[in-house]
Design an enzyme around this catalytic site. Sequence first.
Site, PDB file in Angstrom:
ATOM      1  N   LYS A  57       4.831 -16.921  46.454  1.00 18.43           N
ATOM      2  CA  LYS A  57       4.359 -15.610  46.963  1.00 18.43           C
ATOM      3  C   LYS A  57       4.901 -14.414  46.002  1.00 18.43           C
ATOM      4  O   LYS A  57       6.190 -14.686  45.589  1.00 18.43           O
ATOM      5  CB  LYS A  57       4.972 -15.184  48.341  1.00 18.43           C
ATOM      6  N   ASP A 114       1.245 -10.694  47.799  1.00 19.10           N
ATOM      7  CA  ASP A 114       1.578  -9.774  48.970  1.00 19.10           C
ATOM      8  C   ASP A 114       1.858  -8.427  48.582  1.00 19.10           C
ATOM      9  O   ASP A 114       3.058  -8.125  48.485  1.00 19.10           O
ATOM     10  CB  ASP A 114       2.903 -10.647  49.456  1.00 19.10           C
ATOM     11  N   LYS A 161       0.052  -6.121  50.436  1.00 17.05           N
ATOM     12  CA  LYS A 161       0.044  -5.274  51.854  1.00 17.05           C
ATOM     13  C   LYS A 161      -1.081  -3.838  51.592  1.00 17.05           C
ATOM     14  O   LYS A 161      -0.574  -2.835  51.838  1.00 17.05           O
ATOM     15  CB  LYS A 161       1.367  -4.995  52.327  1.00 17.05           C
ATOM     16  N   ASP A 192      -5.240   1.629  52.107  1.00 20.27           N
ATOM     17  CA  ASP A 192      -5.781   2.858  51.520  1.00 20.27           C
ATOM     18  C   ASP A 192      -7.068   3.242  51.960  1.00 20.27           C
ATOM     19  O   ASP A 192      -7.548   2.609  52.829  1.00 20.27           O
ATOM     20  CB  ASP A 192      -5.623   2.703  50.088  1.00 20.27           C
ATOM     21  N   THR A 239       8.157  -8.163  60.049  1.00 17.04           N
ATOM     22  CA  THR A 239       9.263  -9.058  60.811  1.00 17.04           C
ATOM     23  C   THR A 239      10.413  -8.280  60.866  1.00 17.04           C
ATOM     24  O   THR A 239      11.279  -8.537  61.507  1.00 17.04           O
ATOM     25  CB  THR A 239       9.384 -10.297  60.311  1.00 17.04           C
ATOM     26  N   ARG A 266      15.173 -15.795  50.355  1.00 18.71           N
ATOM     27  CA  ARG A 266      16.456 -16.086  49.874  1.00 18.71           C
ATOM     28  C   ARG A 266      17.194 -17.230  50.289  1.00 18.71           C
ATOM     29  O   ARG A 266      18.158 -17.803  49.457  1.00 18.71           O
ATOM     30  CB  ARG A 266      17.311 -14.695  50.797  1.00 18.71           C
TER      31      ARG A 266
END
Length: 230
Positions: free
Chosen positions: A37, A64, A66, A69, A117, A208
């Site tokens: 990603k 990714d 998002k 507009d 999330t 991470r």
Amino acid sequence: MPNGLARDRLIVALDVESVEAARALVATLGDAVSFYKIGMELAYGGGLTLARELKDQGKRVFIDLKLHDIGATVERATRQIARMGMDFLTVHAYPQTMAAARAGAGDLKLLAVTVMTSYDDADLAAAGYAYGVADLVARRAGQAKAAGIDGLILSPMELSTIRPLVGPGMLLVTPGVRPAGADAGDQKRVMTPAQAISATADHIVVGRPITRAADPRAAAVEIVSEIEGS
């Protein structure tokens, strides 16, 4: 080498500060990871060039960004990503945005972001929403299915509720996944990899716990093994 089917369900988030750092991480991970990603941080630092490199290496790539507009802008931006041959693209789950992205997507698979999330009910209330997380995710899931969107981004906590609403054909992709004992970081609605897969996630997104591990490849292999055993 990890099992291919299980390995393909793991998406590693390249949330690193530079293309050079991302390339080094991909080299370290090697054949342990097949799907990456690229989010806003890396995309704005040359990550779209890296995305093409990854595709040339036979990897799958999830962009990714998002998108959200005016419709014409979303449609044109989606078409640009589709021309690059990418696999997944995220858009926010607003009906106009989803319809515009669908018009520009071609074979590119679109994932609609339901509720971030890192948000909980209090965060939604502070932003002026009348719905709590569970209700808003369900509402947006229904709207995404009606718009012909390929899948959803949602937390693992909503999987068991949303799968019956959207059926088996819609991709459910979940961040907010942390191995047992790992720090939740800025995520508020989390599960372990095995729990998320058992709850019907098609793909899990992990950043991470892999990218900042002392041994990133070993961390990825361990997660894939957990997916295999779920």
